[in-house]
Scaffold this motif. Structure first.
Motif, PDB file in Angstrom:
ATOM      1  N   ALA A 187      36.784  41.434  60.736  1.00  0.00           N
ATOM      2  CA  ALA A 187      36.884  40.138  61.414  1.00  0.00           C
ATOM      3  C   ALA A 187      35.518  39.640  61.883  1.00  0.00           C
ATOM      4  O   ALA A 187      35.234  38.442  61.815  1.00  0.00           O
ATOM      5  CB  ALA A 187      37.841  40.257  62.605  1.00  0.00           C
ATOM      6  N   TRP A 188      34.670  40.556  62.357  1.00  0.00           N
ATOM      7  CA  TRP A 188      33.386  40.169  62.944  1.00  0.00           C
ATOM      8  C   TRP A 188      32.260  40.071  61.921  1.00  0.00           C
ATOM      9  O   TRP A 188      31.319  39.316  62.098  1.00  0.00           O
ATOM     10  CB  TRP A 188      32.985  41.170  64.024  1.00  0.00           C
ATOM     11  N   ALA A 189      32.348  40.855  60.865  1.00  0.00           N
ATOM     12  CA  ALA A 189      31.237  40.908  59.908  1.00  0.00           C
ATOM     13  C   ALA A 189      31.765  40.938  58.476  1.00  0.00           C
ATOM     14  O   ALA A 189      31.352  41.770  57.671  1.00  0.00           O
ATOM     15  CB  ALA A 189      30.365  42.126  60.190  1.00  0.00           C
ATOM     16  N   ARG A 190      32.663  40.030  58.156  1.00  0.00           N
ATOM     17  CA  ARG A 190      33.275  40.049  56.829  1.00  0.00           C
ATOM     18  C   ARG A 190      32.260  39.886  55.698  1.00  0.00           C
ATOM     19  O   ARG A 190      32.352  40.593  54.684  1.00  0.00           O
ATOM     20  CB  ARG A 190      34.365  38.984  56.711  1.00  0.00           C
ATOM     21  N   PRO A 191      31.271  38.979  55.826  1.00  0.00           N
ATOM     22  CA  PRO A 191      30.304  38.855  54.718  1.00  0.00           C
ATOM     23  C   PRO A 191      29.599  40.172  54.401  1.00  0.00           C
ATOM     24  O   PRO A 191      29.414  40.520  53.230  1.00  0.00           O
ATOM     25  CB  PRO A 191      29.317  37.801  55.233  1.00  0.00           C
ATOM     26  N   GLU A 192      29.203  40.901  55.434  1.00  0.00           N
ATOM     27  CA  GLU A 192      28.536  42.186  55.221  1.00  0.00           C
ATOM     28  C   GLU A 192      29.504  43.202  54.611  1.00  0.00           C
ATOM     29  O   GLU A 192      29.122  43.986  53.725  1.00  0.00           O
ATOM     30  CB  GLU A 192      27.976  42.733  56.536  1.00  0.00           C
ATOM     31  N   MET A 193      30.765  43.181  55.067  1.00  0.00           N
ATOM     32  CA  MET A 193      31.757  44.107  54.513  1.00  0.00           C
ATOM     33  C   MET A 193      32.067  43.757  53.059  1.00  0.00           C
ATOM     34  O   MET A 193      32.343  44.649  52.245  1.00  0.00           O
ATOM     35  CB  MET A 193      33.038  44.057  55.355  1.00  0.00           C
ATOM     36  N   GLU A 194      31.997  42.472  52.712  1.00  0.00           N
ATOM     37  CA  GLU A 194      32.186  42.070  51.329  1.00  0.00           C
ATOM     38  C   GLU A 194      31.011  42.530  50.469  1.00  0.00           C
ATOM     39  O   GLU A 194      31.199  43.005  49.340  1.00  0.00           O
ATOM     40  CB  GLU A 194      32.333  40.544  51.243  1.00  0.00           C
ATOM     41  N   ASP A 195      29.800  42.386  51.002  1.00  0.00           N
ATOM     42  CA  ASP A 195      28.615  42.809  50.257  1.00  0.00           C
ATOM     43  C   ASP A 195      28.652  44.307  49.961  1.00  0.00           C
ATOM     44  O   ASP A 195      28.126  44.757  48.937  1.00  0.00           O
ATOM     45  CB  ASP A 195      27.344  42.477  51.051  1.00  0.00           C
ATOM     46  N   LEU A 196      29.259  45.064  50.864  1.00  0.00           N
ATOM     47  CA  LEU A 196      29.357  46.512  50.688  1.00  0.00           C
ATOM     48  C   LEU A 196      30.600  46.913  49.902  1.00  0.00           C
ATOM     49  O   LEU A 196      30.887  48.112  49.749  1.00  0.00           O
ATOM     50  CB  LEU A 196      29.369  47.204  52.064  1.00  0.00           C
ATOM     51  N   ASP A 197      31.367  45.913  49.428  1.00  0.00           N
ATOM     52  CA  ASP A 197      32.576  46.148  48.615  1.00  0.00           C
ATOM     53  C   ASP A 197      33.668  46.896  49.365  1.00  0.00           C
ATOM     54  O   ASP A 197      34.484  47.597  48.742  1.00  0.00           O
ATOM     55  CB  ASP A 197      32.228  46.904  47.330  1.00  0.00           C
ATOM     56  N   VAL A 198      33.684  46.742  50.684  1.00  0.00           N
ATOM     57  CA  VAL A 198      34.774  47.342  51.453  1.00  0.00           C
ATOM     58  C   VAL A 198      36.030  46.500  51.285  1.00  0.00           C
ATOM     59  O   VAL A 198      37.139  47.023  51.152  1.00  0.00           O
ATOM     60  CB  VAL A 198      34.402  47.446  52.956  1.00  0.00           C
ATOM     61  N   VAL A 199      35.850  45.178  51.293  1.00  0.00           N
ATOM     62  CA  VAL A 199      36.950  44.241  51.072  1.00  0.00           C
ATOM     63  C   VAL A 199      36.501  43.231  50.014  1.00  0.00           C
ATOM     64  O   VAL A 199      35.301  42.986  49.844  1.00  0.00           O
ATOM     65  CB  VAL A 199      37.335  43.497  52.374  1.00  0.00           C
ATOM     66  N   PRO A 200      37.438  42.632  49.298  1.00  0.00           N
ATOM     67  CA  PRO A 200      37.055  41.628  48.298  1.00  0.00           C
ATOM     68  C   PRO A 200      36.602  40.339  48.976  1.00  0.00           C
ATOM     69  O   PRO A 200      36.947  40.074  50.136  1.00  0.00           O
ATOM     70  CB  PRO A 200      38.350  41.408  47.509  1.00  0.00           C
ATOM     71  N   ALA A 201      35.828  39.540  48.263  1.00  0.00           N
ATOM     72  CA  ALA A 201      35.422  38.249  48.798  1.00  0.00           C
ATOM     73  C   ALA A 201      36.655  37.395  49.057  1.00  0.00           C
ATOM     74  O   ALA A 201      37.663  37.501  48.354  1.00  0.00           O
ATOM     75  CB  ALA A 201      34.491  37.540  47.802  1.00  0.00           C
ATOM     76  N   GLU A 202      36.582  36.568  50.094  1.00  0.00           N
ATOM     77  CA  GLU A 202      37.751  35.774  50.495  1.00  0.00           C
ATOM     78  C   GLU A 202      38.264  34.896  49.362  1.00  0.00           C
ATOM     79  O   GLU A 202      39.452  34.732  49.176  1.00  0.00           O
ATOM     80  CB  GLU A 202      37.402  34.915  51.711  1.00  0.00           C
ATOM     81  N   LYS A 203      37.351  34.334  48.568  1.00  0.00           N
ATOM     82  CA  LYS A 203      37.780  33.477  47.460  1.00  0.00           C
ATOM     83  C   LYS A 203      38.555  34.288  46.429  1.00  0.00           C
ATOM     84  O   LYS A 203      39.574  33.849  45.907  1.00  0.00           O
ATOM     85  CB  LYS A 203      36.566  32.826  46.796  1.00  0.00           C
ATOM     86  N   GLU A 204      38.062  35.513  46.159  1.00  0.00           N
ATOM     87  CA  GLU A 204      38.749  36.372  45.188  1.00  0.00           C
ATOM     88  C   GLU A 204      40.117  36.772  45.714  1.00  0.00           C
ATOM     89  O   GLU A 204      41.096  36.800  44.991  1.00  0.00           O
ATOM     90  CB  GLU A 204      37.917  37.622  44.911  1.00  0.00           C
ATOM     91  N   ALA A 205      40.149  37.116  47.037  1.00  0.00           N
ATOM     92  CA  ALA A 205      41.407  37.533  47.637  1.00  0.00           C
ATOM     93  C   ALA A 205      42.426  36.392  47.618  1.00  0.00           C
ATOM     94  O   ALA A 205      43.611  36.582  47.334  1.00  0.00           O
ATOM     95  CB  ALA A 205      41.168  37.998  49.075  1.00  0.00           C
TER      96      ALA A 205
END
Length: 223
Positions: free
Chosen positions: A202-220
């Protein structure tokens, strides 16, 4: 996991140090590469290290010469992959040995191997294997298993060093004593891990996306 200073025979302590060293070296290089490629991950890396330090500093007496507590390494393994946790875990264990008399310098290699190598790899492995499960379930299972795998390894190390009655009997004895505190701690740590990872997303989604922890919001959203 936090085997006390001087508790292992010198030959065992030296052997575990040799075994752990390549993982720590590789982890240091991996962490440097992540920071270079993703400068925004520095704060997350610091948070993972702080979480590991705080969680693993909660010390409960256990088998003679060791202690029971959460490990904190599962969350970092999920975010940064296991090699990085070998480096972070070593720093945490070194500071705890020097500042808190928790663990020790002679047993640092053994403690690093159980908490910063085996635990993270076991937790991350099950996190990846459960790819079709809900994300929270994956995180909970990975974090809890990282904790339990650490203590299975510690019990193995102690049974090798002190095989009274034979290795299998000693191993079962150490495991049974650890289980009293460690199974509840693993469950609690798994729940805390889910809350922490959810907060970081929730706080650092862009960084978590860059690290491939979660998919990018557009992809999701597209999926």
């Amino acid at each position: 996991m936090h085997i006390a200073e001087g508790f292992l025979p010198p030959v065992h302590a030296a052997a575990w140090t040799v075994v752990a060293a390549p993982f720590v070296i590789h982890g240091t290089r991996s962490a440097a590469r992540i920071v270079r490629d993703n400068p925004g991950a520095r704060l997350l890396l610091g948070a993972a290290g702080a979480f590991t330090f705080v969680m693993s500093a909660i010390k409960l007496p256990s088998v003679t010469g060791s202690s029971s507590h959460p490990t904190g390494t599962g969350v970092g393994a999920i975010i940064f992959r296991p090699p990085v946790m070998a480096m972070l875990g070593t720093i945490v264990l070194l500071f705890q040995a020097l500042l808190l008399a928790h663990g020790g310098l002679t047993t640092l290699g053994a403690n690093v191997f159980s908490m910063a190598v085996v635990g993270p790899w076991a937790g991350y492995g099950v996190f990846r294997l459960l790819a079709v499960a809900p994300f929270a379930v994956r995180v909970f299972t990975g974090v809890a298993l990282a904790n339990l795998a650490t203590y299975v390894t510690t019990a193995t190390q102690l049974a090798i060093a002190y095989p009274e009655g034979g290795f299998v009997e000693a191993w079962a004895r150490f495991l049974s004593v650890f289980a009293v505190t460690q199974i509840p701690l693993a469950i609690v740590e798994g729940l805390v891990g889910v809350l922490l990872v959810s907060a970081l997303i929730a706080w650092a989604r862009p960084e978590m996306e860059d690290l491939d922890v979660v998919p990018a919001e557009k992809e999701a959203t597209h999926a």
